[in-house]
Design a protein around this motif. Structure first.
Motif, PDB file in Angstrom:
ATOM      1  N   GLU A   1       2.928  16.081 -27.208  1.00 24.35           N
ATOM      2  CA  GLU A   1       2.079  15.885 -26.020  1.00 24.35           C
ATOM      3  C   GLU A   1       2.872  16.028 -24.730  1.00 24.35           C
ATOM      4  OE1 GLU A   1       2.371  12.881 -24.079  1.00 24.35           O
ATOM      5  OE2 GLU A   1       2.775  11.234 -25.479  1.00 24.35           O
ATOM      6  N   ASN A   2       2.184  16.531 -23.713  1.00 24.54           N
ATOM      7  CA  ASN A   2       2.798  16.757 -22.404  1.00 24.54           C
ATOM      8  C   ASN A   2       2.151  15.888 -21.322  1.00 24.54           C
ATOM      9  OD1 ASN A   2       0.286  18.035 -22.217  1.00 24.54           O
ATOM     10  ND2 ASN A   2       1.063  19.616 -20.822  1.00 24.54           N
ATOM     11  N   LEU A   3       1.607  14.742 -21.688  1.00 21.77           N
ATOM     12  CA  LEU A   3       0.870  13.911 -20.726  1.00 21.77           C
ATOM     13  C   LEU A   3       1.743  13.489 -19.547  1.00 21.77           C
ATOM     14  CD1 LEU A   3      -1.187  11.656 -23.184  1.00 21.77           C
ATOM     15  CD2 LEU A   3      -1.814  13.861 -22.171  1.00 21.77           C
TER      16      LEU A   3
ATOM     17  N   ILE B   1       2.046  16.486 -16.942  1.00 14.70           N
ATOM     18  CA  ILE B   1       0.859  16.680 -16.119  1.00 14.70           C
ATOM     19  C   ILE B   1       0.716  15.585 -15.077  1.00 14.70           C
ATOM     20  CG2 ILE B   1      -1.671  16.799 -16.177  1.00 14.70           C
ATOM     21  CD1 ILE B   1      -0.237  19.305 -17.218  1.00 14.70           C
ATOM     22  N   ARG B   2       1.163  14.386 -15.408  1.00 14.04           N
ATOM     23  CA  ARG B   2       1.018  13.240 -14.490  1.00 14.04           C
ATOM     24  C   ARG B   2       2.266  12.986 -13.660  1.00 14.04           C
ATOM     25  NH1 ARG B   2      -1.898  13.598 -18.518  1.00 14.04           N
ATOM     26  NH2 ARG B   2      -4.079  12.930 -18.551  1.00 14.04           N
TER      27      ARG B   2
ATOM     28  N   LEU C   1      -3.385   5.953 -22.222  1.00 18.52           N
ATOM     29  CA  LEU C   1      -2.989   6.424 -20.890  1.00 18.52           C
ATOM     30  C   LEU C   1      -2.391   5.326 -20.037  1.00 18.52           C
ATOM     31  CD1 LEU C   1      -5.864   8.912 -19.995  1.00 18.52           C
ATOM     32  CD2 LEU C   1      -3.559   9.430 -20.753  1.00 18.52           C
TER      33      LEU C   1
ATOM     34  N   LEU D   1      -8.010  10.499 -27.148  1.00 11.95           N
ATOM     35  CA  LEU D   1      -6.594  10.173 -26.977  1.00 11.95           C
ATOM     36  C   LEU D   1      -6.257   8.837 -27.622  1.00 11.95           C
ATOM     37  CD1 LEU D   1      -6.024  11.333 -23.289  1.00 11.95           C
ATOM     38  CD2 LEU D   1      -4.981  12.335 -25.330  1.00 11.95           C
TER      39      LEU D   1
ATOM     40  N   GLN E   1      -6.664  20.469 -25.824  1.00 14.41           N
ATOM     41  CA  GLN E   1      -6.183  21.223 -24.664  1.00 14.41           C
ATOM     42  C   GLN E   1      -7.195  21.065 -23.550  1.00 14.41           C
ATOM     43  OE1 GLN E   1      -4.397  24.931 -25.479  1.00 14.41           O
ATOM     44  NE2 GLN E   1      -4.076  25.454 -23.338  1.00 14.41           N
ATOM     45  N   ASP E   2      -6.767  20.382 -22.496  1.00 15.95           N
ATOM     46  CA  ASP E   2      -7.662  20.000 -21.427  1.00 15.95           C
ATOM     47  C   ASP E   2      -8.772  19.129 -22.017  1.00 15.95           C
ATOM     48  OD1 ASP E   2      -8.652  19.708 -18.905  1.00 15.95           O
ATOM     49  OD2 ASP E   2      -9.400  21.750 -18.712  1.00 15.95           O
TER      50      ASP E   2
ATOM     51  N   THR F   1      -2.248  21.920 -17.947  1.00 18.48           N
ATOM     52  CA  THR F   1      -3.295  21.071 -18.496  1.00 18.48           C
ATOM     53  C   THR F   1      -2.739  20.236 -19.635  1.00 18.48           C
ATOM     54  OG1 THR F   1      -5.568  21.081 -19.352  1.00 18.48           O
ATOM     55  CG2 THR F   1      -4.076  22.745 -20.218  1.00 18.48           C
ATOM     56  N   ASP F   2      -3.430  19.172 -19.989  1.00 18.30           N
ATOM     57  CA  ASP F   2      -3.011  18.327 -21.106  1.00 18.30           C
ATOM     58  C   ASP F   2      -2.990  19.122 -22.406  1.00 18.30           C
ATOM     59  OD1 ASP F   2      -2.792  16.045 -19.535  1.00 18.30           O
ATOM     60  OD2 ASP F   2      -4.844  15.385 -19.948  1.00 18.30           O
TER      61      ASP F   2
END
Length: 250
Positions: A36-38, A41-42, A247, A239, A213-214, A198-199
């Motif tokens: 994951e790339n959360l 992105i944040r 999150l 999620l 994805q997104d 994007t997520d």
């Protein structure tokens, strides 16, 4: 790093090094720890520090991208007695263009022969060790093999439904985690990075894979693909309940 806690995180037993045990570790890691790339992105900085990565992945029940997942898994394998080295790879994108050189981190493990072991390549990650000798390995409809290009470079190739595609080219030269600093920064900030738009979340399952994805959730079950568009509320639910990601930790 607390090895027992790490093994508990991936629901894996403590066993002596062997190809069977290595395959089990890889499989369990892919099914328990999402790619994951959360953070990217944040705009949460990612540092190539094993203590920080361990806290994120093991203590906070998060995932990560290649530097984090393969960096930490390499450390685990070393602690368990495996002869393992980080190596670099260059990704071949689906459009046929090569990504920035040497910005994917993966692992070579030496047993009776060398094996490519990866737990950080998203939805295209091999589920089991792939030998460098060219023998094909198939799992749930996906076949992987490695083709040698030069004395020290190799291609990882995946085949699904008769369609072959090179995923990345790697070198057998040993790397340290710090050697990926430039790539880690690039993949956090560059518009040319796959991860800054994007997520992206991916998790292996017993019967296939689940990816987000997104707002598009894709489930592949025994070769059958199902796509669902999610509302913001449904995405947060996915999620939390599919990928076990909260999150509040991002």
């Amino acid at each position: 790093m607390n090895t027992k806690q790490y093994l508990k995180r991936i629901n894996a037993p403590l066993e002596k090094p062997s190809l069977t045990s290595l395959a089990k570790l890889q499989k369990m890691h892919l099914q328990q720890v999402p790619f994951e790339n959360l953070d990217v992105i944040r705009k949460v900085p990612i540092y190539l520090n094993l203590e920080t990565i361990y806290k994120k992945v093991v203590e906070m029940n998060r995932g990560g991208y290649c530097y984090e997942l393969n960096g930490l898994f390499h450390s685990l394998l070393t602690d368990l007695g495996y002869t393992a080295h980080l190596i670099s790879a260059t990704v071949l994108r689906p459009n046929g263009e090569w990504a920035k050189a040497d910005t994917h981190a993966t692992i070579l493990v030496y047993l009776d022969e060398p094996y490519l072991v990866d737990v950080g390549f998203g939805a295209a990650t091999p589920r089991r060790p792939v030998p460098l000798n060219g023998i094909m390995k198939t799992d749930i409809g996906e076949t992987y093999r490695i083709a040698q290009q030069t004395e020290r470079t190799y291609d990882l190739i995946r085949e699904i439904d008769g369609v072959r595609r090179t995923l990345y080219r790697f070198s057998s030269d040993t790397k340290e985690l710090v050697d990926f600093h430039e790539g880690c920064v690039f993949n956090q900030v560059s518009k040319d990075s796959t991860f800054t738009h994007t997520d992206i979340v991916a998790l292996a399952t017993e019967t296939g894979r689940i990816t987000l994805q997104d707002h598009t959730l894709t489930k592949v079950i025994n070769g059958v693909t199902e796509k669902t568009e999610l509302s913001p509320e449904e995405k947060e639910f996915a999620l939390n309940n599919i990928f076990s990601l909260s999150l509040k930790y991002v």
